[in-house]
Design an enzyme around this catalytic site. Structure first.
Site, mmCIF file in Angstrom:
data_model
loop_
_atom_site.group_PDB
_atom_site.id
_atom_site.type_symbol
_atom_site.label_atom_id
_atom_site.label_comp_id
_atom_site.label_asym_id
_atom_site.label_seq_id
_atom_site.Cartn_x
_atom_site.Cartn_y
_atom_site.Cartn_z
ATOM 1 N N VAL A 2 0.795 -1.216 -0.028
ATOM 2 C CA VAL A 2 0.098 -0.064 -0.045
ATOM 3 C C VAL A 2 0.866 1.105 -0.046
ATOM 4 O O VAL A 2 0.403 2.207 -0.699
ATOM 5 C CB VAL A 2 -0.913 0.113 1.131
ATOM 6 C CG1 VAL A 2 -1.713 1.254 1.095
ATOM 7 C CG2 VAL A 2 -1.830 -1.255 1.077
ATOM 8 N N GLU A 3 1.979 1.263 0.747
ATOM 9 C CA GLU A 3 2.795 2.590 0.959
ATOM 10 C C GLU A 3 3.428 2.610 -0.529
ATOM 11 O O GLU A 3 3.476 4.088 -0.760
ATOM 12 C CB GLU A 3 3.885 2.187 1.694
ATOM 13 C CG GLU A 3 3.211 2.272 3.555
ATOM 14 C CD GLU A 3 3.197 3.825 3.844
ATOM 15 O OE1 GLU A 3 3.388 4.870 3.041
ATOM 16 O OE2 GLU A 3 2.645 3.859 4.965
#
Length: 525
Positions: free
Chosen positions: A196-197
């Site tokens: 996600v990051e």
């Protein structure tokens, strides 16, 4: 047990690749790269023949005495060529080296629109049952929620290729993450946080300056001993940044005692989470706090939970990620003793520069410095690492000679920087074009407003070259159909001369490139 066996196999490969110190020195002096290559050719003349002979033992029964008689058969190993699979390998490497998914992931999280209609591909009852099973096995609170359902259906309906690319990359990074997460007693599901990051891009950089797989800001990185200077950005080092992320997450969990709140605080900061708790009237469940958190964090935890579901049930949804060409267990690290560039390493080990860059993303200028009191490491595939450590003195001598003869920029060339218009040809990719003109891929993308690394034949690119451009020197020689190897040749030298890649030469010449011998005829087309 399987990983344990692979570890010792990789270690033995490095040990077997080492040779005695006498192979790199002559009468106490450091030999040149060309001399080293000649010595290597002599040593390998015998092994080239014997390696192709493989004895096999069969058992034959004598029909009269009914006694089993062992029969040794010696046959040369046949090489099967599958050009269509070679093409798949080439496409896979491009996916690994040219990861352009970060912007897409970043925009999706911060601009998530839950009002848009999404095709429903997963029955709600099935999703609820599966989320319940996940929730029973994880310390995260992953319950059914309409927001989470919409996000999962969106990825299943029209983001399948995108998800398979992420799953391919995770095959390389997840083993590394899991080892570090286990060391700090953090739930292994936290590995999905890096998806996600950064979309598993170690060189990803957000619009506010957060950098690396775990998106550390400059000040936060310094707080966790991640060095950032002109040569090195350890926020982009997969191992060091992962350890720093584990320390940070552990400290956040110690504050809240809840992994969902630790996730929210990782993204927006503990201050924003504390303010959200106050504004909500004291609630501590993420979904109760969500309306009071910054917009990006409001989409951040659902995105994480969606990834947990999609990876857990990938096979049920028909995802078929490719196998990565490299595993972290099939690589080794070497402490660098003198300044050396990644290009020098690629030349000496006969590896593509993209391979070396992929394994060493933290070196901003593709140069590994030598600084007193600091240790810098080079990560290489096992075979290349064996070549490096078995002739370390020759590697550094070669690198020093190349650095010494490097032409310094002339004042008039610096002042008179001109723009070149380049038309994309078949076989071109951004890394190849950038290397030709001495610029970075990121510069090419910025100058031409490119959002991805995909190119079309005939496409125009505007380039501000760093290398001096003179008439007759703007392109490599046209590659002939075949080439006879000369003494002192290397794959890097041949590839650079004719404007092709080492990977292309290897695919066209299976079995001929591992021990390059003078007189060998190589296909170049």
């Amino acid at each position: 047990m399987y990983k344990f066996f692979l570890f010792f196999f990789a270690l033995s490969m490095v040990t077997m690749a080492q040779v005695s110190p006498d192979s790199t020195t002559t009468t106490g002096r450091i030999i040149t790269y060309e001399e080293f290559k000649k010595n290597q050719e002599k040593e390998q003349q015998i092994t080239t023949v014997t390696d192709s002979i493989k004895p096999t033992i069969d058992v034959v029964t004598d029909t009269t005495s009914m006694v089993n008689i062992p029969v040794i058969t010696i046959a040369t190993a046949a090489i099967n060529e599958y050009p269509e699979v070679d093409k798949f390998d080439e496409n896979l490497l491009k996916e690994l080296y040219n990861n352009d998914m970060y912007d897409y992931m970043y925009d999706e999280v911060i601009q998530m629109d839950y009002s848009e209609a999404v095709m429903k591909t997963l029955p709600t009852d099935t999703l609820k049952a599966r989320l319940k099973r996940i929730n029973e096995t994880t310390p995260f609170q992953i319950d059914y929620n309409p927001v989470l359902e919409q996000l999962i259906n969106k990825k299943l309906s029209h983001q399948r290729i995108y998800m398979e690319r992420l799953m391919t990359l995770s095959d390389y990074y997840f083993p590394l993450f899991e080892e570090m997460l286990d060391k700090y007693d953090i739930p292994l599901e936290m590995k999905y946080l890096a998806v996600v990051e950064s979309a598993l891009d170690p060189r990803a950089k957000s619009r506010v300056g957060a950098t690396g797989l775990w998106q550390f800001m400059f000040a936060t990185g310094r707080d966790f001993d991640l060095e950032v200077n002109s040569y090195v950005d350890e926020r982009m080092d997969p191992i060091k940044s992962t350890e720093a992320a584990c320390k940070f997450l552990k400290s956040l969990y110690n504050i809240y005692g809840d992994w969902d709140l630790a996730l929210a605080a990782y993204n927006s900061g503990p201050g924003n989470v504390n303010k959200a708790i106050r504004r909500s009237g004291g609630y501590k469940n993420y979904w109760n706090l969500r309306p009071y958190l910054p917009r990006e964090t409001a989409g951040y935890v659902p995105a994480f939970q969606a990834m947990v579901y999609l990876y857990t049930y990938a096979s049920e949804h028909g995802f078929q990620p490719a196998q990565t060409a490299y595993k972290t267990i099939a690589t080794d690290t070497i402490r660098v003793k003198k300044m050396i560039s990644l290009e020098h390493v690629a030349q000496f080990t006969d590896e593509d520069i993209e391979t070396i860059q992929f394994h060493n993303p933290s070196y901003k200028l593709d140069i590994i410095p030598a600084v007193s009191g600091r240790n810098y490491y080079l990560r290489l595939p096992v075979r290349a690492a064996g070549k490096f450590v078995s002739s370390e003195d020759a590697v550094y001598a070669f690198a020093k000679a190349e650095l010494d003869k490097k032409e310094k920029p002339l004042p008039e060339l610096v002042k008179a920087e001109s723009r070149v218009v380049y038309r994309v040809k078949n076989g071109d990719y951004l890394g190849k074009i950038a290397n030709k003109y001495g610029v970075k891929v990121s510069q090419l993308k910025r100058w031409n407003s490119l959002r991805s690394n995909n190119l079309k034949i005939g496409q125009r690119l505007y380039i501000h070259p760093r290398k001096p451009i003179t008439s007759g020197s703007t392109s490599s020689k046209k590659a002939p159909g075949s080439y006879k190897v000369k003494s002192g040749d290397s794959l890097w030298k041949i590839a650079n001369t004719y404007g092709i890649t080492i990977a292309q030469i290897r695919k066209l010449n299976p079995g001929k490139t591992e021990d390059l011998q003078p007189g060998t005829t190589l296909k170049l087309k």
